[in-house]
Each structure stands twice: as structure tokens, then as C-alpha cells.
Design a protein around this motif. Sequence first.
Motif, PDB file in Angstrom:
ATOM      1  N   ASP A 342       0.813  -1.229   0.000  1.00  0.00           N
ATOM      2  CA  ASP A 342       0.000   0.000   0.000  1.00  0.00           C
ATOM      3  C   ASP A 342       0.837   1.264   0.000  1.00  0.00           C
ATOM      4  OD1 ASP A 342      -2.331  -1.465  -0.068  1.00  0.00           O
ATOM      5  OD2 ASP A 342      -2.648  -1.429   2.108  1.00  0.00           O
ATOM      6  N   LEU A 343       2.152   1.153   0.220  1.00  0.00           N
ATOM      7  CA  LEU A 343       3.010   2.335   0.138  1.00  0.00           C
ATOM      8  C   LEU A 343       3.250   2.738  -1.322  1.00  0.00           C
ATOM      9  CD1 LEU A 343       5.712   1.513   2.856  1.00  0.00           C
ATOM     10  CD2 LEU A 343       3.713   3.010   3.065  1.00  0.00           C
ATOM     11  N   ASN A 344       2.759   1.894  -2.260  1.00  0.00           N
ATOM     12  CA  ASN A 344       2.836   2.192  -3.702  1.00  0.00           C
ATOM     13  C   ASN A 344       4.270   2.412  -4.186  1.00  0.00           C
ATOM     14  OD1 ASN A 344       0.004   2.046  -4.119  1.00  0.00           O
ATOM     15  ND2 ASN A 344      -0.205   4.120  -3.259  1.00  0.00           N
ATOM     16  N   VAL A 345       5.161   1.556  -3.725  1.00  0.00           N
ATOM     17  CA  VAL A 345       6.544   1.580  -4.179  1.00  0.00           C
ATOM     18  C   VAL A 345       6.733   0.427  -5.155  1.00  0.00           C
ATOM     19  CG1 VAL A 345       8.955   1.419  -3.490  1.00  0.00           C
ATOM     20  CG2 VAL A 345       7.308   2.604  -2.014  1.00  0.00           C
ATOM     21  N   ASP A 346       7.277   0.745  -6.323  1.00  0.00           N
ATOM     22  CA  ASP A 346       7.513  -0.302  -7.320  1.00  0.00           C
ATOM     23  C   ASP A 346       8.701  -1.190  -6.928  1.00  0.00           C
ATOM     24  OD1 ASP A 346       5.416   0.449  -8.922  1.00  0.00           O
ATOM     25  OD2 ASP A 346       6.620   1.872 -10.094  1.00  0.00           O
ATOM     26  N   PRO A 347       8.733  -2.420  -7.390  1.00  0.00           N
ATOM     27  CA  PRO A 347       7.723  -3.064  -8.233  1.00  0.00           C
ATOM     28  C   PRO A 347       6.530  -3.548  -7.408  1.00  0.00           C
ATOM     29  CG  PRO A 347       9.485  -4.617  -7.783  1.00  0.00           C
ATOM     30  CD  PRO A 347       9.900  -3.313  -7.166  1.00  0.00           C
ATOM     31  N   PRO A 348       5.338  -3.576  -8.001  1.00  0.00           N
ATOM     32  CA  PRO A 348       4.161  -4.038  -7.251  1.00  0.00           C
ATOM     33  C   PRO A 348       4.223  -5.551  -7.025  1.00  0.00           C
ATOM     34  CG  PRO A 348       3.587  -3.656  -9.548  1.00  0.00           C
ATOM     35  CD  PRO A 348       5.005  -3.180  -9.380  1.00  0.00           C
ATOM     36  N   LEU A 349       3.700  -5.963  -5.883  1.00  0.00           N
ATOM     37  CA  LEU A 349       3.636  -7.392  -5.577  1.00  0.00           C
ATOM     38  C   LEU A 349       2.291  -7.988  -5.967  1.00  0.00           C
ATOM     39  CD1 LEU A 349       5.342  -7.366  -2.057  1.00  0.00           C
ATOM     40  CD2 LEU A 349       6.394  -7.678  -4.310  1.00  0.00           C
ATOM     41  N   LEU A 350       1.243  -7.162  -5.969  1.00  0.00           N
ATOM     42  CA  LEU A 350      -0.083  -7.573  -6.414  1.00  0.00           C
ATOM     43  C   LEU A 350      -0.365  -6.896  -7.748  1.00  0.00           C
ATOM     44  CD1 LEU A 350      -2.008  -7.272  -3.026  1.00  0.00           C
ATOM     45  CD2 LEU A 350      -1.547  -9.388  -4.265  1.00  0.00           C
ATOM     46  N   PRO A 351      -1.046  -7.582  -8.679  1.00  0.00           N
ATOM     47  CA  PRO A 351      -1.300  -6.996 -10.006  1.00  0.00           C
ATOM     48  C   PRO A 351      -2.058  -5.668  -9.894  1.00  0.00           C
ATOM     49  CG  PRO A 351      -1.878  -9.326  -9.976  1.00  0.00           C
ATOM     50  CD  PRO A 351      -1.615  -8.945  -8.559  1.00  0.00           C
ATOM     51  N   PRO A 352      -1.486  -4.560 -10.320  1.00  0.00           N
ATOM     52  CA  PRO A 352      -2.157  -3.262 -10.185  1.00  0.00           C
ATOM     53  C   PRO A 352      -3.370  -3.150 -11.115  1.00  0.00           C
ATOM     54  CG  PRO A 352      -0.122  -3.046 -11.445  1.00  0.00           C
ATOM     55  CD  PRO A 352      -0.156  -4.441 -10.938  1.00  0.00           C
ATOM     56  N   GLY A 353      -4.459  -2.546 -10.584  1.00  0.00           N
ATOM     57  CA  GLY A 353      -5.637  -2.300 -11.393  1.00  0.00           C
ATOM     58  C   GLY A 353      -6.415  -3.526 -11.793  1.00  0.00           C
ATOM     59  N   ASP A 354      -6.192  -4.651 -11.139  1.00  0.00           N
ATOM     60  CA  ASP A 354      -6.902  -5.894 -11.490  1.00  0.00           C
ATOM     61  C   ASP A 354      -7.423  -6.540 -10.208  1.00  0.00           C
ATOM     62  OD1 ASP A 354      -7.846  -8.309 -12.414  1.00  0.00           O
ATOM     63  OD2 ASP A 354      -6.140  -8.697 -13.742  1.00  0.00           O
ATOM     64  N   PRO A 355      -8.599  -6.107  -9.749  1.00  0.00           N
ATOM     65  CA  PRO A 355      -9.131  -6.610  -8.476  1.00  0.00           C
ATOM     66  C   PRO A 355      -9.259  -8.132  -8.437  1.00  0.00           C
ATOM     67  CG  PRO A 355     -10.411  -4.735  -9.253  1.00  0.00           C
ATOM     68  CD  PRO A 355      -9.496  -5.117 -10.369  1.00  0.00           C
ATOM     69  N   LYS A 356      -9.613  -8.747  -9.557  1.00  0.00           N
ATOM     70  CA  LYS A 356      -9.806 -10.200  -9.558  1.00  0.00           C
ATOM     71  C   LYS A 356      -8.470 -10.932  -9.386  1.00  0.00           C
ATOM     72  CE  LYS A 356     -13.948 -10.011 -12.454  1.00  0.00           C
ATOM     73  NZ  LYS A 356     -14.558 -10.379 -13.755  1.00  0.00           N
ATOM     74  N   ALA A 357      -7.449 -10.448 -10.108  1.00  0.00           N
ATOM     75  CA  ALA A 357      -6.134 -11.078  -9.969  1.00  0.00           C
ATOM     76  C   ALA A 357      -5.565 -10.852  -8.576  1.00  0.00           C
ATOM     77  CB  ALA A 357      -5.188 -10.528 -11.026  1.00  0.00           C
ATOM     78  N   ARG A 358      -5.819  -9.694  -8.003  1.00  0.00           N
ATOM     79  CA  ARG A 358      -5.337  -9.410  -6.642  1.00  0.00           C
ATOM     80  C   ARG A 358      -6.030 -10.326  -5.632  1.00  0.00           C
ATOM     81  NH1 ARG A 358      -2.848  -4.144  -6.468  1.00  0.00           N
ATOM     82  NH2 ARG A 358      -3.499  -3.773  -4.300  1.00  0.00           N
ATOM     83  N   ALA A 359      -7.348 -10.523  -5.826  1.00  0.00           N
ATOM     84  CA  ALA A 359      -8.083 -11.439  -4.944  1.00  0.00           C
ATOM     85  C   ALA A 359      -7.572 -12.864  -5.102  1.00  0.00           C
ATOM     86  CB  ALA A 359      -9.578 -11.373  -5.249  1.00  0.00           C
ATOM     87  N   HIS A 360      -7.250 -13.250  -6.336  1.00  0.00           N
ATOM     88  CA  HIS A 360      -6.692 -14.583  -6.598  1.00  0.00           C
ATOM     89  C   HIS A 360      -5.397 -14.788  -5.814  1.00  0.00           C
ATOM     90  CE1 HIS A 360      -5.668 -18.185  -8.882  1.00  0.00           C
ATOM     91  NE2 HIS A 360      -4.493 -17.652  -9.173  1.00  0.00           N
ATOM     92  N   CYS A 361      -4.537 -13.765  -5.809  1.00  0.00           N
ATOM     93  CA  CYS A 361      -3.273 -13.864  -5.071  1.00  0.00           C
ATOM     94  C   CYS A 361      -3.513 -13.952  -3.569  1.00  0.00           C
ATOM     95  CB  CYS A 361      -2.400 -12.653  -5.387  1.00  0.00           C
ATOM     96  SG  CYS A 361      -1.753 -12.646  -7.069  1.00  0.00           S
ATOM     97  N   ARG A 362      -4.436 -13.152  -3.065  1.00  0.00           N
ATOM     98  CA  ARG A 362      -4.725 -13.186  -1.614  1.00  0.00           C
ATOM     99  C   ARG A 362      -5.292 -14.549  -1.211  1.00  0.00           C
ATOM    100  NH1 ARG A 362      -6.573  -7.604  -2.716  1.00  0.00           N
ATOM    101  NH2 ARG A 362      -5.164  -6.163  -1.626  1.00  0.00           N
TER     102      ARG A 362
END
Length: 502
Positions: A342-362
Motif C-alpha cells: 500500500d506504500l505504492n513503491v515499485d515493483p508491485p507485488l499484487l497486479p495493479p488495477g486488477d481486483p480479480k487477480a489481486r483477490a486470486h493472489c490473496r
Amino acid sequence: MIVMSEEEFRTYLPHIDNIYSHRSTQHYKRKPLVSHYWDCRLKGRPPGTPKSDDPNKKKRKRTARQRDLCDVKIKITEYFPGYAGGITGPGAVVDQNQQQQQQQISLSFSPGLGVGVDSPLSAAAVAAAAAAAEPLPSVNTLLQFPSSAATPAASGGSENQPFGVLTPNPPLPEGHPGADGARFFTIQRVNGNGANGKNDGVSGGHRHTLEESDRVKKNSVQRYLLKEARERKRAVAQAASTRTMSVPKSYHTKATGSAAETVANHSKESELKLYGSCFCPFVQRVWIALELKGIPYQYIEVDPYQKPQSLLDVNPRGLVPALRHGDWGSYESSVLLEYLEDLNVDPPLLPPGDPKARAHCRLWADYVNRHIVPSFYRVLQEQNQQKQIENTQELHDSFNTLINAADPEGPFFLGRDISFVDIQIAPWVVRLNRVLKPYRGWPDPEPGSRWGAWVDALEANEAIKATTSLPDLYLDSYERYAENRPNTSQLANAINSGRGLP
């Protein structure tokens, strides 16, 4: 009937042992052969030694098994060298030295004991017989089958008569394994009165599958693996005893190798502080994320058994990892990974802008915490060998489930780049080779497999290497888990009690 040369028979005999158990041997006075009868392993055996009435005698735990689950049996006949080469009859002249030797020494095949002695022998006679005998092949040793050294006995029995037949043996066809006078074997089904042994004329094969046979009674492969596991455990115990000289190794309080260099590079005061322990996998999760993102931080090594007040101010439970960011602090590795994201420092660990892919990872990060991490410690802490095997299979299955959810090309969970789920599992992948392999015999990945590619990619990642110490640190620090010592940690206590992660 199957006819085999000696070389073929020695090759395939271990496969016979997976299905049949040796029951008896028949010797012939005037025939140059010996017959061995084998029952299906699920035939069952009658009770042996009666139970003791001694109340002081330690009783073994036994599981009763149903008798006579299958009646299929086979006969294996061993034809000695020269069977087809004109054996002498009973009136033939035999060398006196041979007669004297046969009268002095009579060897026989004894199931369960290998080659045994029928009559009392002097030490000199035993030594002479042993010196003259050929070495037993390894397969003979495993299955207690007679070797060439037992040939005179098998043919002569206790009466010490030489080989002899009343009529000449018929010539063997060209190409037969024994046509040139060599030893050969035959294998055939001999089910007596009906294939089920009940004199009702009913024919048929085994009354069960091979899987059912293996479930009821371990086959030779299973026995071999169990023996290997016992030997590994014994070797580890002996090595640990030699290494510690009866003083258990302690956990480490300083990182080593590449991790020590990383600690030195992050020892200066910083607004963001990571409280950690060099051997803790939960700490390594957060540490990897900090290195990947290049966020400035200060690493503070904490002795988890002597908790400083600065750690308790952040986490009253005294558990690591813990983060202090300015005047704010928090703990729990998964929560801290989300915070760093959530500090928004690159590189992202969760796919940015893709709620479904982020939920898949969680979702699969939660699977790692609920299934893979507890299974890892169950394998490591379990002292019962059979339960170790069961727990190892459970951990294998959990990894396979995670692999099936990952990108098929990989090498990481989402594809080419390391991400949230990879960081969640990475510390335990690092410890498979450094902890589970030496203590529990965990196997290396199969070359070319999807799992092997994932493991290689994690081990080669620079952020993971930068937070990993030398192998001895993990071997020493996890010894207390492998021996399941009391009060090892809150995590160890939770696994022993069947609870979830603390």
C-alpha cells in the motif's frame, strides 16, 4: 510355465516378492532340482509363538489382519547346472572326498534364515565351507533364496546322497536356458484343487487388486523406503550427537553469509525499522519485500526468547516480524506485506488495477498459511516414523495444489515476475533443502518439472539470496523443532496441539 535363465530370474525375482511370500521348500533325493512354493502375500500365516502370560513382559502393538484373503500360489523350481547333461544314476561311483565332505557338511535352505546348517559343524568345517562358497547375490540375501553354495545340500538332503536320476533326462531344445548345462528356473501356478484352494473346482486369479495388497501388507519398495528413512534418521541423530557432544545446538542470533551483509548494509538508523530474527521464515517474508522494493529500512536483530522492550512496544505478544514506521507500528507477516504494498513503491507485488487477480493472489496466500506452513512443521516435528510419511505426503499434496493454481509457464506464481504468493512461500522453499532434506529426507525437485522451475527461480532471486543465511544456521536453529523439544516456540506448541498458526 515360465522358463528363465539364471540372469533373468535374478532380475525379476524382486518383483515376485512384491506379490508372493515364500512358504516352503521341497528337496529331492535323486533329482538335481529344488522346488520353492510361494503364497500370495494376502494368504496370511498361522499364529507363531503363543502369547506370553508374563505380566512384566512388554507387549507389542499388533493389528489383526483377516486370514485367507487370497489362495493363489506359485512354484519356483531351480534346476542345477548339468540337469540336461547326463546325471549319474544311484549306482554311479562318487569321489570318496566328495562323499566324505557331504557326510561332514549338509547345508539346507531355511525360510527366513537363508542358508542354514542341519548338522553340528566344527568351526573349521564352517570356515572351510564358507571359503569354498560363492558370495550370495544381493537378491538372494533379500529373499532368502539358495545360492550356488547350497547346491550339494539341496540335492542330497540330510542323507547326503549324490545327484542321480533313475532315467536319463530328456534333451532340452536348442535355445533353452539350460541346454548348455547352465542353471535355470521355472515359475508356474500351482493352485491345487481349484484356484481358490477350496476344492470346488473354481478357477480364477487373485481375489484383490495390487493396491489392496499393498494397503494390507507393505511391498518390498515400501519396506525399502521405510528402511531408508530409518537409516537417515539414525544418521542424522548420530551426526547431531557427534556435532553437539551431548549439548544441543542453540538457535542463531546473528545472520550469516549474504544475509549478514544485508544486515550490515541496513544497520543505520531509519524511520522504518524491521524487528526480526535471522532464522525466522515469517521475518524473511517481509525482509524479501523490503529488498525487492528498495525501501530504506533499519534491520534490528531480536532474540525471540529474550524480547526487548522496543519490540514489546510494537507487538505486546513479542513475536517477530514487527515494523515500526515513524510513530506507528504493526506485526503479522501477511499484514506487513499488504502494508508495504500500500506504500505504492515499485515493483508491485499484487497486479495493479486488477481486483480479480489481486483477490486470486490473496486467496492462495491464505492457502499457503493454512495448509503449507502447518504441514511443513508437522513433517519436521513429528517423531513417529509412520506419521512422518503421512505428513510428508500431505505436504507434497499441498504443493501440488498450489502448482495447479499457478501460471503453467511460470517460473513464478503469476508468470515471469516474482509477486505476492511467491514471497509468501519463498522462506519455506528455502528451508526444504536446508532443513527438511537433512532432517526428514525431503527429495529434490524432479528435473524439468514445473515445481523444479519454481524452486530454481526462487533460489536464484537476488532479494531472496540477500536475506538467506548459510545452511548451518538453519540446520542448528531448527534442531529443536526436529527433536520437538518442549517450549521450542509458540508455533511449535500450536502445531503439537493441532491449532492454527499463532
